[in-house]
Design an enzyme around this catalytic site. Structure first.
Site, PDB file in Angstrom:
ATOM      1  N   SER A  19      62.003  76.907  17.304  1.00  0.00           N
ATOM      2  CA  SER A  19      61.604  78.309  17.088  1.00  0.00           C
ATOM      3  C   SER A  19      62.765  79.255  16.815  1.00  0.00           C
ATOM      4  CB  SER A  19      60.816  78.821  18.294  1.00  0.00           C
ATOM      5  OG  SER A  19      59.543  78.230  18.311  1.00  0.00           O
ATOM      6  N   TYR A  69      59.025  84.795  24.367  1.00  0.00           N
ATOM      7  CA  TYR A  69      57.574  84.758  24.630  1.00  0.00           C
ATOM      8  C   TYR A  69      57.253  85.517  25.916  1.00  0.00           C
ATOM      9  CZ  TYR A  69      58.647  81.124  21.350  1.00  0.00           C
ATOM     10  OH  TYR A  69      59.169  80.449  20.292  1.00  0.00           O
TER      11      TYR A  69
HETATM   12  O1  DON Z   1      55.345  75.009  16.444  1.00  0.00           O
HETATM   13  C1  DON Z   1      55.652  74.517  17.510  1.00  0.00           C
HETATM   14  O2  DON Z   1      54.906  74.510  18.457  1.00  0.00           O
HETATM   15  C2  DON Z   1      57.036  73.917  17.665  1.00  0.00           C
HETATM   16  N1  DON Z   1      57.422  73.245  16.483  1.00  0.00           N
HETATM   17  C3  DON Z   1      58.074  74.969  17.930  1.00  0.00           C
HETATM   18  C4  DON Z   1      57.760  75.840  19.026  1.00  0.00           C
HETATM   19  C5  DON Z   1      58.905  76.413  19.752  1.00  0.00           C
HETATM   20  O3  DON Z   1      60.070  76.120  19.595  1.00  0.00           O
HETATM   21  C6  DON Z   1      58.462  77.317  20.784  1.00  0.00           C
HETATM   22  N2  DON Z   1      59.517  77.732  21.595  1.00  0.00           N
HETATM   23  N3  DON Z   1      59.949  77.734  22.594  1.00  0.00           N
END
Ligand code: DON
Length: 309
Positions: A64, A243
């Protein structure tokens, strides 16, 4: 003022010894297999000096954190028009939550929760084939970090695509509200690849430097974004970058920052430094547990919290 390199070495020693390291993300095998004992940190200061400690040269999945760079690109494409399609308020919900979207008519709360990031990627995709948009994102990161060795981990991208049911749901749901211009699988194809970019702390700190230096890369003199835009991206990182852990991160660490489930965090000390830290174990809200602790120690030691010493 303490010596930065000494502070980084001390933090790395303490983090290496920490017992409670959080839980490594396990939704895909490529992340589940990462050694939780890894710890790296890199800081590039405004004058371009680089300081590293621990596993700062080892690459990890930025996940993310990529959302900061696609947000920068999307704002470059359509400017403030982006804010008609995505909000800029903390969500107070998990990064992949779907409930809020129904109540808010398919407009995601902010560009860092998954739904918001998918809209941002939809903007970056405009006028391109998905593979061109993926190339443009990778090119942007290579340019910012001045490092052409940055690549996408193909195995991670494939696993993200195979298991991204929640993201498929979010994208389809937003499409039903008319807030996605492309077919969901095309936008998601780009999104899954941006999450799969692999970078080291050193590369990431360099890539984030423009946000600490008013939008200009002091190394090349190139203006990436205006000072105004850098300031605003930092504001969204501070309020939404972790978040529903964003308030806690601001309280303890006090700088704009963005986390990823690979265990990385990119932090910006406006006017002073860009910081990247990596520790794969996550806390209950999906942010790097020791990464946040390391950043807290660093900002405290250096007096870098934007809220005061
Ligand atoms: O889309 C997703 O759920 C993951 N590829 C990335 C999410 C992410 O890094 C959330 N963060 N903490």
């Amino acid at each position: 003022m303490p010596i930065l390199q000494d502070v980084l070495e001390e933090i790395t020693d303490a983090m290496r010894r920490a017992e409670d390291r959080g839980r490594v993300a396990d939704y895909i095998p490529q992340l589940a297999g990462v050694d939780p004992a890894r710890f790296g940190i890199a800081v590039v200061t405004g004058d371009g000096a680089m300081h590293c400690a621990g596993d700062a040269e080892e690459t990890f999945s930025i996940q993310s954190i990529s959302k900061v760079f696609t947000l920068t690109m999307a704002l470059g494409r359509i400017g403030d028009g982006l804010w008609r399609r995505v909000g800029r308020e903390p969500s107070g919900n998990a990064f992949n939550s779907i409930v809020q979207l129904e109540r808010e008519d398919g407009i995601p709360r902010n560009p860092f929760i998954n739904a918001g990031a998918i809209v941002v990627t939809d903007v970056v995709l405009s006028g391109h084939e998905p593979r061109e948009a993926i190339g443009a994102i990778l090119h942007f990161l290579r340019f910012l970090a001045e490092d052409d060795s940055i690549i996408i981990d193909k195995a991670v991208a494939r696993s993200e695509t195979l298991t991204g049911y929640r993201n498929v749901a979010l994208a389809n749901y937003m499409k039903s509200f008319g807030n996605l211009n492309h077919e969901p699988e095309r936008t998601l194809g780009v999104y899954f690849h941006q999450c799969a970019i692999a970078m080291s702390c050193r590369q990431l700190a360099l890539a984030g430097r423009f946000l600490a230096t008013g939008g200009r890369n002091p190394g090349t003199g190139f203006r990436v974004v205006s000072p105004e835009r850098a300031k605003r991206i930092n504001a969204v990182m501070l309020t939404c970058g972790h978040y529903d852990g964003s308030g806690d991160f601001a309280y303890h660490v006090g700088i704009p920052a963005k986390s990823g489930v690979g265990g990385g965090i990119l932090g910006v000390v406006p006017g002073k430094a860009s910081i990247a830290v990596w520790s794969p174990g996550l806390n209950a809200v999906g942010n790097s547990q020791l990464g946040a602790l390391a950043m807290e120690r660093l900002t405290r030691a250096m007096g870098w919290s934007v809220f005061g010493p």
